[in-house]
Design a protein around this motif. Structure first.
Motif, PDB file in Angstrom:
ATOM      1  N   ARG A  30       0.817  -1.207   0.000  1.00 25.23           N
ATOM      2  CA  ARG A  30       0.000   0.000   0.000  1.00 25.23           C
ATOM      3  C   ARG A  30       0.856   1.266   0.000  1.00 25.23           C
ATOM      4  N   HIS A  31       1.798   1.352   0.934  1.00 19.97           N
ATOM      5  CA  HIS A  31       2.548   2.596   1.110  1.00 19.97           C
ATOM      6  C   HIS A  31       3.396   2.899  -0.127  1.00 19.97           C
ATOM      7  N   GLY A  32       3.143   4.053  -0.726  1.00 15.04           N
ATOM      8  CA  GLY A  32       3.932   4.490  -1.863  1.00 15.04           C
ATOM      9  C   GLY A  32       3.529   3.899  -3.191  1.00 15.04           C
ATOM     10  N   HIS A  33       2.551   3.009  -3.189  1.00 13.45           N
ATOM     11  CA  HIS A  33       2.159   2.369  -4.449  1.00 13.45           C
ATOM     12  C   HIS A  33       1.201   3.283  -5.215  1.00 13.45           C
ATOM     13  N   PRO A  34       1.387   3.425  -6.528  1.00 16.75           N
ATOM     14  CA  PRO A  34       0.507   4.319  -7.307  1.00 16.75           C
ATOM     15  C   PRO A  34      -0.969   3.957  -7.233  1.00 16.75           C
ATOM     16  N   SER A  35      -1.284   2.705  -6.959  1.00 17.36           N
ATOM     17  CA  SER A  35      -2.692   2.303  -6.901  1.00 17.36           C
ATOM     18  C   SER A  35      -3.438   2.977  -5.760  1.00 17.36           C
ATOM     19  N   THR A  36      -2.704   3.486  -4.764  1.00 16.63           N
ATOM     20  CA  THR A  36      -3.363   4.160  -3.643  1.00 16.63           C
ATOM     21  C   THR A  36      -3.774   5.587  -3.987  1.00 16.63           C
ATOM     22  N   LEU A  37      -3.339   6.091  -5.136  1.00 11.70           N
ATOM     23  CA  LEU A  37      -3.699   7.457  -5.528  1.00 11.70           C
ATOM     24  C   LEU A  37      -5.200   7.588  -5.719  1.00 11.70           C
ATOM     25  N   SER A 116      12.288  -1.658  -7.446  1.00 11.99           N
ATOM     26  CA  SER A 116      11.762  -0.785  -8.501  1.00 11.99           C
ATOM     27  C   SER A 116      12.313   0.635  -8.427  1.00 11.99           C
ATOM     28  N   SER A 117      12.726   1.064  -7.243  1.00 12.18           N
ATOM     29  CA  SER A 117      13.310   2.403  -7.108  1.00 12.18           C
ATOM     30  C   SER A 117      14.775   2.337  -6.680  1.00 12.18           C
ATOM     31  N   ASN A 118      15.359   1.136  -6.752  1.00 15.97           N
ATOM     32  CA  ASN A 118      16.772   0.964  -6.412  1.00 15.97           C
ATOM     33  C   ASN A 118      17.639   1.604  -7.499  1.00 15.97           C
ATOM     34  N   LYS A 119      18.569   2.450  -7.092  1.00 14.57           N
ATOM     35  CA  LYS A 119      19.376   3.210  -8.052  1.00 14.57           C
ATOM     36  C   LYS A 119      20.159   2.301  -8.988  1.00 14.57           C
ATOM     37  N   ASP A 120      20.743   1.226  -8.457  1.00 15.22           N
ATOM     38  CA  ASP A 120      21.542   0.327  -9.293  1.00 15.22           C
ATOM     39  C   ASP A 120      20.681  -0.372 -10.340  1.00 15.22           C
ATOM     40  N   TYR A 121      19.508  -0.831  -9.930  1.00 10.68           N
ATOM     41  CA  TYR A 121      18.623  -1.504 -10.880  1.00 10.68           C
ATOM     42  C   TYR A 121      18.094  -0.528 -11.925  1.00 10.68           C
ATOM     43  N   LEU A 122      17.753   0.685 -11.490  1.00  8.04           N
ATOM     44  CA  LEU A 122      17.262   1.681 -12.442  1.00  8.04           C
ATOM     45  C   LEU A 122      18.330   2.032 -13.475  1.00  8.04           C
ATOM     46  N   THR A 123      19.557   2.252 -13.004  1.00  9.02           N
ATOM     47  CA  THR A 123      20.648   2.615 -13.915  1.00  9.02           C
ATOM     48  C   THR A 123      20.915   1.499 -14.919  1.00  9.02           C
ATOM     49  N   THR A 124      20.932   0.263 -14.430  1.00 10.07           N
ATOM     50  CA  THR A 124      21.198  -0.874 -15.318  1.00 10.07           C
ATOM     51  C   THR A 124      20.060  -1.077 -16.313  1.00 10.07           C
TER      52      THR A 124
END
Length: 503
Positions: A30-37, A116-124
């Motif tokens: 729930r926390h931070g997930h876009p579906s809660t918008l 999903s918001s990990n910097k290393d995974y995003l960069t790769t």
């Protein structure tokens, strides 16, 4: 650029078991997930969208037409991942088949919400997409975007995205999620918390008289109601509370329920009187009074058929509101069956029977709502009606329309789906929101109010197993709810408008 003859990774292999596991887990986040918008139907799991987009954007390293530059860059990016530069991984990625396996492993790991918001995974991930499309940024088009899972994940992967939808609510969600939030960043969240807290504090103060605390300091967080009809037996005439269940709490260590006895005063119709008790077994709890729309009278056991139930509720415009006489005494309409409270120093939820103070607060809210509508009428009915007067879905037929049955019970407008007190609460919020100077903030707060309306209407059920209300759109339908839950502003239940707007 990937040659047209080169197969994409998704055409030959995909880590479906891993992605499915992450998609299933995502439902509980729930926390931070876009579906809660805001609520939207059939949201696609972000994990599945993220993984499939990557598999569609990347070429298959084993394909003879796969560009060598991509394979070289992919090996470099994967080996730069923390914990990946091992002898085993170095040996694996040397072959094209091993590189394919490594990319699939990365896609499966990246599907994890925690990454999903990990910097290393995003960069790769963005590096892999860039290596596959070095000449221009890929454009991902979703003409029926709905809740926006696909375009959101496209942006996460560094792509450009085009999203559209016919539904204006979906377009509003897309605008906020794909434009406003990325444009303003964390500052928008901080400003929303600040403004939201101000609105919450003002609205709570304005609504305090309609949701009073108990004299012993207990704070009501929910009011449980039952719509009512009259028994049409000539020898009875009792008021029938329409209840699908008498359970209040079904937790193993603390069960609570309602039971009733029939009072038979002289020269008056019989009367159902409730009490709260702790059942030792499920058999002690009475069965509900409604079965497939037919109402059984607890006093004489006569069954009121569906057409008569609908007719009586239609005369009450759905029966969500209490009917008072000129002195504020309840004479019919919805009946309060129990009040859920939180008591300082006592763990868990407590239950008590309603009292005169509870009904007086409802009467005050009805008078406040009438004053608001009278003022609007005196002003020439300029602008939108303070209470939503758009028609509810007609429903009926043999298809999906059967899921919308509220008009059969007299709820002809969306305003009829709410009690007078709920309408006053929503009006207090919308009035406070008008003062917000930032249009983006207004949009966000409007979405939260809309989400709150979904979580606090006369179509919200009380879930005895979790001791929480269930929002009205828990499924894609607007069915009649016989006994409903009205949350108070003090409630921290998911979806309640004041808790949503201040969180």
């Amino acid at each position: 650029m990937i040659p047209k003859e080169c197969k994409r990774l998704a055409e030959v292999d995909f880590p479906i078991a891993v992605v499915s596991r992450h998609s299933a887990r995502e439902k509980s986040i729930r926390h931070g997930h876009p579906s809660t918008l805001h609520l939207w139907w059939a949201r696609r799991p972000l994990a599945a969208c993220r993984a499939m987009l990557m598999a569609l954007l990347l070429p298959d390293p084993c394909d003879a037409k796969c560009p060598g530059e991509f394979k070289t860059k992919a090996r470099e990016l994967l080996l730069n991942m923390p914990g990946w530069n091992t002898q085993r991984m170095n040996r694996q990625v040397k072959s094209d088949k091993g590189l394919r396996k490594a990319i699939l492993t990365f896609i499966g790991d990246f599907a994890n919400w925690d990454n999903s918001s990990n910097k290393d995974y995003l960069t790769t991930a963005r590096g892999l997409v860039k290596a596959a499309h070095p000449e221009e940024t890929p454009l991902v088009v979703d003409p029926f975007a709905g809740g926006g899972s696909i375009p959101l994940e496209a942006l996460r992967l560094g792509c450009e995205a085009f999203a559209s939808d016919l539904n204006p609510v979906a377009c509003l969600i897309l605008k906020v999620m794909l434009e406003d939030i990325p444009r303003h960043g964390p500052e928008l969240a901080e400003e929303l918390r600040r403004v939201g807290k101000e609105i919450k504090d003002k609205a709570e103060k304005e609504l305090a008289e309609f949701y009073p605390d108990d004299p012993d300091g207990a704070k009501p967080i929910a009011y449980l109601w039952a719509r009512t009809v009259r028994c049409e037996s000539p020898n009875c005439g009792a008021e029938i509370p329409l209840m699908r269940s008498f359970w209040l709490c079904k937790k193993a260590n603390r069960k609570r329920a309602l039971r009733y006895k029939v009072a038979r005063p002289k020269r008056q119709p019989p009367r159902v009187e409730f009490e709260i008790f702790e059942p030792k077994s499920d058999n002690e709890v009475p069965s509900g009074t409604v079965t497939r729309g037919n109402a059984a009278c607890p006093c004489c056991n006569m069954v009121l058929p569906v057409p008569r139930v609908r007719l009586q509720l239609a005369e009450q415009r759905g029966g969500a509101d209490v009917i008072f006489d000129a002195n504020g005494k309840r004479t019919g309409g919805a009946r309060m069956t129990a009040v859920v409270t939180l008591h300082p120093g006592i763990q868990g939820r407590n239950y008590r029977l309603p009292n005169k103070r509870d009904y007086q607060a409802v009467w005050k809210a009805q008078k406040r709502l009438k004053a608001i509508l009278d003022e609007w009428e005196r002003g020439g009915k300029k602008g939108l009606c303070p209470v939503p007067d758009e028609p509810t879905p007609a429903g009926g037929g043999s298809g999906a329309g059967r899921a919308f049955s509220v008009q059969k019970y007299g709820m002809m407008t969306f305003g009829d789906l709410f009690t007078a007190r709920q309408k006053v609460g929503l009006l207090a919020l919308t009035n406070e929101t008008k003062d917000a100077v930032n249009s983006t903030l207004k949009t966000l707060i409007a979405l939260l109010i809309g989400k709150g309306a979904d979580g606090n209407s006369s179509l919200c059920r009380w879930m005895a197993s979790s001791e929480n209300p269930v929002n009205q759109f828990s499924r894609q339908a607007l069915p009649i709810v016989w006994d409903f839950c009205e949350s108070s502003p003090a409630s921290q239940a998911r979806g309640v408008f004041l808790s949503s707007i201040g969180s």
